[in-house]
Motif scaffolding. Structure first.
Motif, PDB file in Angstrom:
ATOM      1  N   PHE A   1      61.663  79.650  22.653  1.00 42.88           N
ATOM      2  CA  PHE A   1      60.668  80.562  23.224  1.00 42.88           C
ATOM      3  C   PHE A   1      60.670  81.903  22.495  1.00 42.88           C
ATOM      4  N   ALA A   2      61.858  82.360  22.084  1.00 47.64           N
ATOM      5  CA  ALA A   2      61.921  83.618  21.336  1.00 47.64           C
ATOM      6  C   ALA A   2      61.173  83.474  20.005  1.00 47.64           C
ATOM      7  N   ARG A   3      61.322  82.315  19.354  1.00 43.69           N
ATOM      8  CA  ARG A   3      60.617  82.070  18.097  1.00 43.69           C
ATOM      9  C   ARG A   3      59.101  82.034  18.322  1.00 43.69           C
ATOM     10  N   ILE A   4      58.660  81.421  19.436  1.00 43.18           N
ATOM     11  CA  ILE A   4      57.226  81.377  19.741  1.00 43.18           C
ATOM     12  C   ILE A   4      56.682  82.784  19.931  1.00 43.18           C
ATOM     13  N   LYS A   5      57.409  83.641  20.638  1.00 45.68           N
ATOM     14  CA  LYS A   5      56.966  85.014  20.860  1.00 45.68           C
ATOM     15  C   LYS A   5      56.881  85.787  19.538  1.00 45.68           C
ATOM     16  N   GLU A   6      57.825  85.526  18.643  1.00 43.63           N
ATOM     17  CA  GLU A   6      57.777  86.180  17.338  1.00 43.63           C
ATOM     18  C   GLU A   6      56.529  85.754  16.556  1.00 43.63           C
ATOM     19  N   GLU A   7      56.250  84.443  16.614  1.00 46.02           N
ATOM     20  CA  GLU A   7      55.075  83.940  15.884  1.00 46.02           C
ATOM     21  C   GLU A   7      53.780  84.504  16.474  1.00 46.02           C
ATOM     22  N   LEU A   8      53.729  84.637  17.786  1.00 47.22           N
ATOM     23  CA  LEU A   8      52.548  85.258  18.410  1.00 47.22           C
ATOM     24  C   LEU A   8      52.416  86.708  17.987  1.00 47.22           C
ATOM     25  N   ALA A   9      53.552  87.421  17.923  1.00 47.15           N
ATOM     26  CA  ALA A   9      53.520  88.826  17.502  1.00 47.15           C
ATOM     27  C   ALA A   9      53.089  88.958  16.047  1.00 47.15           C
ATOM     28  N   ASN A  10      53.357  87.911  15.252  1.00 49.92           N
ATOM     29  CA  ASN A  10      52.941  87.938  13.835  1.00 49.92           C
ATOM     30  C   ASN A  10      51.489  87.531  13.645  1.00 49.92           C
TER      31      ASN A  10
ATOM     32  N   LEU B   1      49.923  84.586  14.770  1.00 54.09           N
ATOM     33  CA  LEU B   1      49.555  83.170  14.751  1.00 54.09           C
ATOM     34  C   LEU B   1      48.817  82.799  16.041  1.00 54.09           C
ATOM     35  N   PRO B   2      47.863  81.856  15.949  1.00 56.19           N
ATOM     36  CA  PRO B   2      47.195  81.367  17.166  1.00 56.19           C
ATOM     37  C   PRO B   2      48.219  80.703  18.089  1.00 56.19           C
ATOM     38  N   PRO B   3      47.943  80.618  19.391  1.00 59.09           N
ATOM     39  CA  PRO B   3      48.904  80.046  20.343  1.00 59.09           C
ATOM     40  C   PRO B   3      49.383  78.650  19.979  1.00 59.09           C
ATOM     41  N   GLN B   4      48.463  77.749  19.611  1.00 59.26           N
ATOM     42  CA  GLN B   4      48.889  76.380  19.299  1.00 59.26           C
ATOM     43  C   GLN B   4      49.780  76.357  18.062  1.00 59.26           C
ATOM     44  N   SER B   5      49.472  77.132  17.066  1.00 55.38           N
ATOM     45  CA  SER B   5      50.304  77.189  15.864  1.00 55.38           C
ATOM     46  C   SER B   5      51.653  77.815  16.164  1.00 55.38           C
ATOM     47  N   ALA B   6      51.661  78.803  17.050  1.00 56.84           N
ATOM     48  CA  ALA B   6      52.918  79.465  17.425  1.00 56.84           C
ATOM     49  C   ALA B   6      53.843  78.477  18.141  1.00 56.84           C
TER      50      ALA B   6
END
Length: 617
Positions: free
Chosen positions: A527-536, A538-543
């Motif tokens: 989940f921490a990695r998903i939040k980082e990807e969203l902050a960068n 990335l679209p939700p599905q890609s994150a």
């Protein structure tokens, strides 16, 4: 980009979860307190008539019986409480006498449809649910006497080989041997022989009323060595017998000078455990006496399975059960049970030496068993129990020696396949070096106390609750999905432990608490990695896809290192440490499955089939 699992992967996850649920389900059904009744020998059968008699005696004494049933020539009586169980055991023992074994038990209540697929509840250790506790006493004076008896037979053989004529050999009250010779010359030669070949003896000569005696005493060091060997051999034999019973995490250890403690956690068939552990099952091989043999050198024994039939045997023992290297039960060409015996080198040599001059004579196999029975005496108006110990010997085979025997032969004349397999098991596990007696037998409750157990269970509940609350508050919908996966993880952990027949102890509960933390730790990384990807950006599905993919390597590394530590703990540790290691190892494997596959599957079902602009994380 949408996040979807292929159909086969969804079906695989569903299959594993359903499978785990089925095999975890038996743990929802608590065991009943019970007393098991079995015959001490195959000739004593438990039938409905006996079971009705026992049930009636319990009802007269005011003991509540939940139910009774017959199973495989054994009776099982269930009770609502442990107090009823303990009270019933004494009443049943008085009712049926010494021909039957009465043992405390915990009877499973798992539905038949679950047992039909091999599902059963997880075993709990002595510190949680209890089990069977035996306190055994080793008869050390008997061990010394038996060893001296073996020496006596061996010395007689040596005297015959050296042509040293003696009139008789007697055992004295102080444990010494006195040999009466015909001349002083024979007496002196015997002393010289014994001092040369037997360092464990002190040997002296005496003249009494014109007779010539050699007095043989064991040295103090020899007595201590015999006693030490008897304890060590009995410990080894008991451990082998417990292993034959298939008990998980047993405890077999010495207590004090002459006692041994045996604890069998989670054991079900306590009657079989008591019978296998307590039996001496020693064999003696003797020649049948010649017609003109002196009564001082012979003994008369009955056949075990043909009461009333007797045979006269020589007192000299060819070999005993401790010379047996291996034993396997089988059937002869007529379908009758037999035990195939393999002797060690010494036993084979003694057997060949004796049978060389005894072809066409008959040799008996004597079954020797040390037993005890309880007698109730009226003392001051109260029934007082007194234990009487005795030795029971019976002939199980008397066959003609057709040729010189070596280190392999067979025993026939056994009372059914059950006795042959049990005898083979006992001989294979090793002979007891000295008789053992049950000083104490009980099912034990939690050794750490009910309060400590309650605190242990509460620690799991509190830890789980805090994790669930944190995950929901911090990760919201994703936290809820992780909590569902965590519940599946605990279910799978219990299912695997049940399937492996592993024993859960209080340290095992600590392993479960640690597993709970490690299971959500993997989700936290994802989940921490998903939040980082969203902050960068990335679209939700890609994150989501990137978060699960990139965190996998880190999760795998962390869990493999922990799994290696658990394997080392299991290999190097004993008792409670092994219990902790097993729980931790299984928990690591199940948590990897649920944290990665199950959580991803739940996320796919929740978000994978639609376009998203934001995530609740």
């Amino acid at each position: 980009m949408l996040n979807r699992y292929p159909l086969w992967k969804n079906l695989l996850i569903l299959f594993v979860l359903v499978f785990g649920g089925l095999y975890a389900a038996p743990n929802l059904y608590p065991d009943d307190y019970a007393v098991q009744l079995t015959g001490s020998r195959d000739v004593f059968q438990v039938d409905q008539v006996l079971l009705d008699k026992v049930t009636a005696s319990l009802q007269r004494e005011g003991v509540t019986v939940k139910s009774s049933e017959l199973s495989k020539n054994a009776g099982l009586i269930r009770f609502p409480t442990g107090d009823d169980q303990l009270k019933a055991k004494d009443i049943i023992s008085k009712t049926v006498g010494d021909d039957y074994i009465v043992a405390l038990n915990l009877a499973p209540t798992t539905p038949s449809w679950l047992t039909a697929i091999g599902a059963g509840p997880m075993k709990l250790g002595l510190d949680l649910r209890g089990g069977v506790h035996f306190l055994l006493e080793v008869d050390l004076p008997k061990a010394v006497a038996q060893k001296l008896e073996n020496y006596a037979s061996e010395i007689k053989g040596r005297f015959r080989e050296e042509k040293l004529r003696y009139r008789k050999m007697d055992s004295l009250d102080n444990g010494a041997l006195a040999v009466k010779f015909t001349t002083a010359e024979y007496r002196d030669k015997s002393i010289e022989l014994l001092r040369k070949e037997y360092q464990e003896f002190t040997v002296s000569g005496e003249d009494r009323d014109g007779d010539f005696y050699t007095i043989i005493n064991l040295t103090e060091q020899a007595v201590r060595d015999i006693e030490t060997y008897a304890i060590k051999q009995n410990l080894t034999t008991l451990r082998n017998r417990v292993n034959e019973l298939g008990v998980a995490e047993p405890l077999v250890q010495r207590q004090g000078r002459n006692r041994i403690v045996v604890q069998l956690p989670g054991i079900q068939d306590t009657a079989a455990a008591k019978r296998i552990i307590g039996k001496t099952a020693t064999l003696e091989f003797r020649l049948e006496a010649k017609t003109a043999a002196s009564s001082a050198r012979t003994e008369v024994y009955e056949f075990r399975n043909d009461l009333g039939r007797k045979a006269t045997l020589e007192k000299d023992i060819i070999i005993k059960g401790d010379n047996v290297a291996n034993a396997q039960s089988s059937f002869d060409e007529n379908g009758q049970p037999q035990v195939n015996i393999t002797l060690d080198s010494k036993g084979g040599e003694l057997m060949a030496r004796t049978t060389k001059n005894a072809v066409q004579r008959r040799m008996a196999v004597l079954f020797v068993e040390d037993k005890e029975r309880t007698v109730y005496k009226n003392v001051g108006g109260e029934q007082v129990a007194e234990t009487i110990r005795y030795q029971e010997k019976g002939i199980i085979s008397l066959a003609t020696i057709q040729s010189v025997l070596g280190n392999q032969f067979r025993i026939t004349g056994l009372d059914g396949a059950g006795e042959s397999s049990e005898l083979a098991l006992l001989l294979r596990a090793g002979a007891l070096a000295a008789p053992i007696y049950f000083v104490e037998e009980r099912t034990v409750g939690p050794s750490l106390g009910a309060q400590n157990i309650e605190m242990g269970v509460m620690s799991v509940q509190i830890g789980l609750a805090l994790v669930l609350i944190f995950m929901i508050l911090y990760y919201r919908v994703f936290g809820l999905l992780a909590n569902i996966a965590l519940a599946f993880n605990l279910m799978l952990l219990i299912a695997v432990m049940s399937m492996l027949s592993a024993t859960l102890t209080l340290p095992g509960i600590a392993g479960i608490v640690l597993t709970v933390g490690m299971a959500v730790d993997a989700n936290v990384l994802i989940f921490a990695r998903i939040k980082e990807e969203l902050a960068n950006g990335l679209p939700p599905q890609s994150a989501i896809n990137s978060g699960f993919g990139r965190a996998f390597t880190t999760i795998l590394d962390a869990n493999i290192t922990t799994l290696l530590a658990a394997v080392i703990l299991f290999a190097m540790g004993t008792g409670p440490v092994k219990g902790f290691a097993i729980t931790l190892s299984v928990g690591i494997l199940t948590s990897m499955f649920t944290a990665i596959l199950v959580t991803r599957g739940l996320v796919n079902l929740t978000y994978g089939n639609r376009q998203l602009t934001k995530l609740s994380i």
